[in-house]
Design an enzyme around this catalytic site. Structure first.
Site, mmCIF file in Angstrom:
data_model
loop_
_atom_site.group_PDB
_atom_site.id
_atom_site.type_symbol
_atom_site.label_atom_id
_atom_site.label_comp_id
_atom_site.label_asym_id
_atom_site.label_seq_id
_atom_site.Cartn_x
_atom_site.Cartn_y
_atom_site.Cartn_z
ATOM 1 N N ARG A 283 -1.756 -2.563 -18.709
ATOM 2 C CA ARG A 283 -3.096 -1.954 -18.779
ATOM 3 C C ARG A 283 -3.183 -0.983 -17.632
ATOM 4 N NH1 ARG A 283 -7.647 -3.326 -21.238
ATOM 5 N NH2 ARG A 283 -6.142 -4.808 -22.678
ATOM 6 N N ASP B 234 -6.690 13.621 -24.668
ATOM 7 C CA ASP B 234 -6.701 12.097 -24.263
ATOM 8 C C ASP B 234 -5.894 11.491 -25.551
ATOM 9 O OD1 ASP B 234 -7.095 9.515 -23.957
ATOM 10 O OD2 ASP B 234 -9.303 9.507 -23.656
ATOM 11 N N TYR C 184 0.867 -1.209 -0.296
ATOM 12 C CA TYR C 184 0.059 0.064 0.029
ATOM 13 C C TYR C 184 1.058 1.081 0.102
ATOM 14 C CZ TYR C 184 -5.067 -0.757 0.164
ATOM 15 O OH TYR C 184 -6.192 -0.956 -0.051
#
Ligand code: DSN
Length: 416
Positions: A240, A205, A59
């Site tokens: 990804r 984008d 984390y």
């Protein structure tokens, strides 16, 4: 650049043969088929290894050096390296490498610059834009006042005058350029001028073309846009995931919009894989690969035209093309289904002004990134275009021949 990926499937099989068998069938599909989905690619074994690593255990909410957890000293180094590489690769002032996806990256930018009800302007989904550019089905379309621009339905081309008129009339706070299904180069300078004329923040984008931009095969939006978002897995060929590049003045806003705005803990294993991908994209052979994608797309476009397909805009400048199937009398859904059966994968896609439902469509989208990664060239593009033509004209009569051609090509260009 390719070695073989580690035997993850074999490893999983020792404990979970059920999952391993499913993974194996998917791997076989990838190896034995021709991949033409414009947003897909094959990541390198090093990228895949970084993703499947112990870094997933950590984390690290926050940013390098400013975390909410102990034990972050090593992932701090890693994330800082990834940020540096992203900045170097794209010539950007700042980078946030934490977005879990391109959609998350876009929503973070919208959260950073817009209040609910503010005006957002992007390309409509039906004409090649993306869900997160203001589709009514997406959060961006529900929270913001969306005005969309289309391509010209006759030419299939962006009409920059129309974009300027709509922007002047609606004064968006955020103007988005970039597309999921636009086969031509986009002029980011013109978009930037329009954004400045109306006082909008300008976001690009570049998810589809990020690899081409990195390899110099498409104009870079970075010098023109306030913010650039991308995925890392399409033409860029990484894991990804998502990425945001921005000018220094916007970095704080962007960083807080990603975390705590829309995400919790970053995926440090994916960030490691992004770092590997960025290093790969800095190599000379990556430039060659990106220019080959465009060359292959041009040959594929010529081949499809020879087969009788009508191409939106008449061709392509990038890694993809859109074929209007109406002259062939077949829907996008039908051709996608037939090609799947023949081991050629692509997706049905709306064409500008499409009279058919989005679930059916009158078109297909064809991309050349993944086949270029496998090393295929002009000859294979021509053969694949012929296979698509045969499948559209006479599925039953040609299926065996098409499958044999696909098998032959795949054998000559093994995946990994
Ligand atoms: N779903 C992607 C594509 O196929 O273009 C865009 O996010």
């Amino acid at each position: 650049m390719y070695g073989k990926p580690l035997d993850a499937i074999g490893f999983v099989k020792e404990f979970d043969p059920i999952v391993a068998e499913m993974m194996d069938r998917e791997f076989t599909r990838q190896k034995e088929g021709i991949e033409l989905i414009a947003s897909e690619n094959f990541a390198s074994p090093a990228v895949i290894a970084a993703m499947g690593s112990v870094l997933t255990n950590k984390y690290a909410e926050g940013l390098p050096g400013k975390r909410y957890y102990g034990g972050c000293q090593f992932v701090d180094e890693l994330e800082a390296l990834c940020i540096d590489r992203a900045k170097t690769l794209f010539g950007a002032e700042c980078a946030n490498v934490q977005p879990h996806s391109g959609a998350q990256a876009n929503l973070a930018v919208e959260l950073a610059f817009l209040q609910p009800g503010d005006t957002l302007m992007g390309m409509s989904l039906a004409n090649g834009g993306h869900l997160t550019h203001g589709s009514p089905a997406n959060l961006s379309g529900k929270y913001y006042n969306v005005v969309s621009y289309d391509v010209d339905h006759e030419t299939g081309l962006l009409d920059y005058d129309q974009v300027r008129d709509i922007a002047k009339k609606n004064k968006p706070k955020l103007l988005i350029a970039g597309a999921s299904a636009y086969p031509r180069a986009i002029d980011f300078q013109i978009f930037a001028d329009i954004a400045h004329e109306v006082g909008a923040v300008f976001m690009v984008d570049m998810a589809h073309i990020a690899g081409l931009v990195a390899g110099g095969a498409h104009m870079s939006p970075v010098p023109y846009a306030d913010i650039v978002t991308t995925t890392t897995h399409k033409t860029l060929r990484g894991p990804r995931g998502g990425l945001i590049l921005c000018k220094e003045e916007f970095a704080k806003k962007i960083n807080s919009a990603v975390f705590p705005g829309i995400q919790g803990g970053p995926l440090e294993h994916i960030i490691a894989a992004k770092a590997v991908c960025f290093r790969e994209a800095m190599q000379e052979d990556f430039k060659t690969y990106t220019h080959n994608i465009v060359k292959n797309a041009k040959v594929m476009a010529e081949g499809l035209l020879e087969e009788g397909f009508d191409l939106v805009t008449g061709g392509t400048d990038n890694h993809l093309m859109l074929a209007d199937l109406r002259p062939m009398g077949i829907s996008g859904m039908e051709l996608q289904t037939r090609l799947d059966a023949n081991h050629i994968t692509l997706n049905k896609n709306a064409i500008p002004g499409d009279p058919a439902k989005p679930s059916v469509t009158s078109g297909i989208r064809v991309g050349t990134a993944a086949v270029t990664t496998r090393g295929m060239g002009a000859e294979e593009m021509r053969r694949i275009a012929q296979c698509i033509g045969m499948t559209a004209r006479d599925f039953e009569g040609t299926a065996d021949e098409v499958k044999a051609i696909v098998a032959d090509i795949c054998k000559k260009f093994p995946l990994y």
